[in-house]
Every structure is written in structure tokens, then in C-alpha cells.
Design a protein around this motif. Structure first.
Motif, PDB file in Angstrom:
ATOM      1  N   GLY A 237      28.003  29.215  30.013  1.00 53.52           N
ATOM      2  CA  GLY A 237      28.595  30.243  30.859  1.00 53.52           C
ATOM      3  C   GLY A 237      29.598  29.777  31.902  1.00 53.52           C
ATOM      4  O   GLY A 237      29.702  30.403  32.946  1.00 53.52           O
ATOM      5  N   ALA A 238      30.327  28.680  31.666  1.00 53.63           N
ATOM      6  CA  ALA A 238      31.330  28.238  32.633  1.00 53.63           C
ATOM      7  C   ALA A 238      32.518  29.198  32.617  1.00 53.63           C
ATOM      8  O   ALA A 238      33.039  29.549  31.556  1.00 53.63           O
ATOM      9  N   THR A 239      32.935  29.634  33.804  1.00 53.78           N
ATOM     10  CA  THR A 239      34.041  30.597  33.855  1.00 53.78           C
ATOM     11  C   THR A 239      34.750  30.543  35.198  1.00 53.78           C
ATOM     12  O   THR A 239      34.131  30.242  36.231  1.00 53.78           O
ATOM     13  N   LEU A 240      36.038  30.824  35.182  1.00 50.88           N
ATOM     14  CA  LEU A 240      36.793  31.036  36.415  1.00 50.88           C
ATOM     15  C   LEU A 240      36.586  32.471  36.874  1.00 50.88           C
ATOM     16  O   LEU A 240      36.508  33.390  36.059  1.00 50.88           O
ATOM     17  N   HIS A 241      36.496  32.676  38.177  1.00 52.06           N
ATOM     18  CA  HIS A 241      36.358  34.028  38.711  1.00 52.06           C
ATOM     19  C   HIS A 241      37.756  34.568  39.032  1.00 52.06           C
ATOM     20  O   HIS A 241      38.504  33.944  39.794  1.00 52.06           O
ATOM     21  N   HIS A 242      38.077  35.693  38.439  1.00 55.16           N
ATOM     22  CA  HIS A 242      39.353  36.348  38.707  1.00 55.16           C
ATOM     23  C   HIS A 242      39.112  37.662  39.443  1.00 55.16           C
ATOM     24  O   HIS A 242      38.028  38.253  39.341  1.00 55.16           O
ATOM     25  N   VAL A 243      40.096  38.093  40.162  1.00 49.65           N
ATOM     26  CA  VAL A 243      40.035  39.382  40.848  1.00 49.65           C
ATOM     27  C   VAL A 243      41.213  40.219  40.383  1.00 49.65           C
ATOM     28  O   VAL A 243      42.223  39.699  39.905  1.00 49.65           O
ATOM     29  N   LEU A 244      41.061  41.525  40.527  1.00 52.77           N
ATOM     30  CA  LEU A 244      42.090  42.459  40.080  1.00 52.77           C
ATOM     31  C   LEU A 244      42.329  43.468  41.188  1.00 52.77           C
ATOM     32  O   LEU A 244      41.383  44.080  41.692  1.00 52.77           O
ATOM     33  N   ALA A 245      43.571  43.621  41.572  1.00 50.45           N
ATOM     34  CA  ALA A 245      43.897  44.639  42.571  1.00 50.45           C
ATOM     35  C   ALA A 245      43.558  46.027  42.020  1.00 50.45           C
ATOM     36  O   ALA A 245      43.381  46.209  40.817  1.00 50.45           O
ATOM     37  N   ARG A 246      43.481  46.992  42.911  1.00 54.77           N
ATOM     38  CA  ARG A 246      43.083  48.350  42.526  1.00 54.77           C
ATOM     39  C   ARG A 246      43.984  48.884  41.411  1.00 54.77           C
ATOM     40  O   ARG A 246      45.207  48.898  41.531  1.00 54.77           O
TER      41      ARG A 246
END
Length: 415
Positions: free
Chosen positions: A252-261
Motif C-alpha cells: 500500500g505505498a502511495t503518495l498523497h494528492h489533494v484536489l481543489a474543489r
């Protein structure tokens, strides 16, 4: 109504169940050869997610595939207790949080979707070009984008929609077997470490499931991060190091990404659910996707568009109603997730303040502050019995649902 669901993960499989429950003909297209697959790590479902699973008819299967986590404990880097609360629920709520592997959650949802008559096509990638071709073709009344943060359906819906960006954290998860350390079964533990957070919980078989959530300003090759690297990162957190040294396998290795609204969640025949619309994080991604699937089906059923999908305005009203219902809740959840991430990546001064304030405040305010989230009631869907939702042959007129089908109850806060 003919519905195509793009993506066979949690959101897609749940969407297929909900749409079948209201009488739609459903085909799910999943890019990977195995929809469950070895994708992701473990997931926890709080009371709101469990109530959604009950509506979808999958709660017993999910409980059997995982284990209960009634309690949550928070710890400082030095091992000081920062408080204990009921995990993901009000203290008296019978919906005790369940943790299981993501693949097992997807498998349970997929099995129910197939039982209800949904068709799942694996190894079928739906990029933006294929979505457009499907819209231009004949016979598809609705495309449900359940294809995650990197959604091709979202790109077609709104080419100017925001794109994911690295969120300043990455995670590596694994399973250890630690004797003599007193890791309680049924308790979720979070250490606020100097570089992010370290989560661990005791499983009934004696193993310890853990997830290292590491803060870092730049993306790294997460698959190259090994146990020795993690031990060095968490060298000031004694319990984390002991668990890491006993690791049997990493996953389960993963980069955390975020997304604007995301400005738009639907068009005339396109609609987004789950991470395609709002990757909320904070352990609520699966639960929010389940809620989305139910709400979408409820609004389609209420407008009668499964019986008459050729009438445009009811479809538009249904999708408008779905987005209005879900928008405020998921926006609030996204804000909570941002605060959650900020706490995990706090600097030295903020960490010291947190360690002083949290033991006093956290146990007293947690339940009240999260009642809007965990107390949510997703409503209901029409009942299903074998033979009540016949699949129509290709090319035949749209199937019509019985006017005697029970109307669904739309989701509302319980509190």
C-alpha cells in the motif's frame, strides 16, 4: 435506464448496487484485470459508512471480512497519552467501526452488484476519449464517473477542472507480528510523530496492521522506501520503531494528492461520485463514496428517470438534486481532512501546544464535534427480490419500473 459505471472500486461497485436496486441496467468498466486486486491498504469504516453498507445490503459481509475497532487512542511522539474516544461513532452507537483490507471491501461490494444483475467488465479502461465516444453513441442514458482522483470522466465533464497535486505526505503500510508489546486488539492508535503520523492497530490473529504517514515537501519514490528508511524517519518514536522492526510484509505505498474543489459534479448525462468528485481523505473516502452512490440512486428514483430516461429534464433534476444534497457535506468533510493533515504535519511549536491542549479537549469535544459526520442517516433504497429486476436484451426498449416500488428515503443527519 442504461447506466455505464466507469471504475470498479468502492464507489463504482457501490454505485452499481444502488442503481440496480432502482431498476437500472448497469455495466461497470474496470481498468484492472481484478477489480478488488492488491490495490491499496486497509480502510476503516465509521458509523456513517456502516449505515450506508446496511442500505446496500453488504454490512454482514464486510463485518465478516474485517474486525471491529471500538476505540481510538492518540499518542504524542514521546509516548504520552493524548486521549481515548469511541472510534468513528458516538459512544453508545451500535455501529462499531470496522477495519478491513480495501480489496476485501471491494470484493464484497462487487459480489453484491453481480448478484443483483450488474455486469462487470475487467481490463476495460475508460479514458476521456472513450467516455466521449460512449456519449456520442446510442443507448447509454447515464455515465457514472467512479474512476478516482485521476478521473477521465471529470476531464470530459469539465476540461478546466482542477488536477491533483502532491499534498505533502506519503504513506507506506504493512503488517507486523509483535509479541509482548501490549498492542490491544480492537483499538486504533495514532502517534503524532515528528514527521507525520504513525497508525497501528491490533488484529484478532495477533498481527499488527500499521501505516506510516510521512510528511515531506517533495514527492518520493514510495516503492523504494524500505523498513530501514522508516525506522530512521521514526527513530524518536519508540513504539513505531518496535513495530516496524517486526514487519513481515509491506503493502500500500502511495503518495498523497489533494484536489481543489471540483466546480461541477454532473452534466446532462455525466455524474461524478467518490474520489472523482471529492477525494476527502481523513479515513472517510470509502464512506463518502458509499453515501454518494445511495444519494444518486435515490434522486434518480424519485424523479422516475429509470422508467423514462429519454425525458431529459427529470434526469437533470435528479442530478441537480444529488449534487445539492452532497455538496455541503463533502465540502465540510474536505475542510476537516485539511485540518487533519495540518495536525499531522505540525511544526515543533504547534506540536508542543497540541500535546498540552489535546488531553484536556479531545476526549470532551470529539463526539459532539463529529456527530454531523458519524450520525448521518443515508436513508433507504427500494427492496430487491430475485427476478424483480430483469435485465433487458440488447437493443430492446428501456425497462419500466413498477409504480408500486417503494419510494426511497433521502439521506439526512440523524442528530
Amino acid at each position: 435506464m442504461r447506466a455505464v459505471v466507469v471504475g470498479g472500486g468502492v464507489a463504482g461497485a457501490a454505485g452499481a448496487i444502488a442503481l440496480r436496486r432502482i431498476g437500472a441496467e448497469v455495466t461497470v468498466h474496470e481498468a484492472y484485470g481484478e477489480p478488488a486486486g492488491p490495490v491499496g491498504s486497509f480502510v476503516s469504516l465509521a458509523a456513517n459508512g456502516l449505515r450506508a453498507l446496511a442500505v446496500l445490503g453488504c454490512l454482514p459481509q464486510v463485518r465478516a471480512a474485517g474486525f471491529a475497532l471500538p476505540w481510538q487512542r492518540m499518542w504524542s511522539s514521546a509516548g504520552r497519552s493524548l486521549g481515548e474516544v469511541a472510534r468513528g461513532r458516538a459512544r453508545g452507537d451500535e455501529m462499531v467501526s470496522v477495519t478491513l483490507m480495501r480489496a476485501d471491501l471491494v470484493a464484497a461490494l462487487r459480489a453484491e452488484a453481480v448478484r443483483l444483475g450488474a455486469r462487470i467488465v475487467t481490463g476495460s479502461r475508460f479514458d476521456a476519449a472513450r467516455v466521449r465516444a460512449c456519449l456520442d453513441g446510442d443507448g447509454v442514458d447515464l455515465i457514472v464517473g467512479a474512476d478516482g482522483m485521476w478521473s477521465g470522466v471529470r476531464e470530459v465533464l469539465d476540461p478546466e477542472a482542477p488536477r491533483p497535486v502532491y499534498g505533502g505526505m506519503y504513506s507506506v503500510s504493512g503488517i507486523s507480528h509483535v509479541d509482548g508489546l501490549g498492542v490491544d486488539v480492537g483499538t486504533f492508535n495514532m502517534i503524532f510523530a515528528r514527521r507525520g503520523a504513525f497508525l497501528y492497530l491490533g488484529a484478532p490473529d495477533g498481527s499488527v496492521w500499521w501505516s506510516a504517514q510521512v510528511s515531506g515537501p517533495c514527492p518520493v519514490d514510495v516503492h523504494a522506501v524500505g523498513i530501514d528508511d522508516l525506522i530512521d524517519i521514526y527513530r524518536t518514536e519508540e513504539r513505531a520503531v518496535e513495530i516496524l522492526r517486526a514487519t513481515r510484509r509491506i503493502h500500500g505505498a502511495t503518495l498523497h494528492h489533494v484536489l481543489a474543489r471540483v466546480p461541477r459534479h454532473h452534466g446532462d448525462r455525466l455524474v461524478l461520485i467518490g474520489d472523482a468528485a471529492h477525494p476527502v481523505g481523513a479515513g472517510q473516502g470509502a464512506s463518502m463514496a458509499l453515501e454518494d452512490a445511495i444519494a444518486l440512486a435515490q434522486h434518480l428514483h424519485a424523479e422516475g428517470v429509470v422508467a423514462s430516461p429519454v425525458v431529459a429534464s427529470p434526469v437533470e433534476r435528479a442530478l441537480d438534486g444529488y449534487e445539492r444534497q452532497r455538496r455541503a457535506r463533502v465540502d465540510k468533510m474536505v475542510r476537516e481532512a485539511t485540518r487533519n493533515r495540518d495536525v499531522k504535519t505540525a511544526g515543533p511549536i504547534a506540536r508542543r501546544m497540541r500535546n498540552v491542549i489535546m488531553p484536556v479537549v479531545f476526549p470532551r469535544v470529539y463526539e459532539g464535534a463529529t456527530s454531523w459526520l458519524h450520525g448521518y442517516d443515508p436513508g433507504s433504497l427500494p427492496a430487491w427480490t430475485p427476478g424483480s429486476l430483469p435485465a433487458r436484451p440488447p437493443g430492446s426498449p428501456p425497462a419500466r419500473t413498477s409504480s408500486s416500488s417503494p419510494a426511497p428515503t433521502l439521506g439526512t443527519p440523524r442528530a
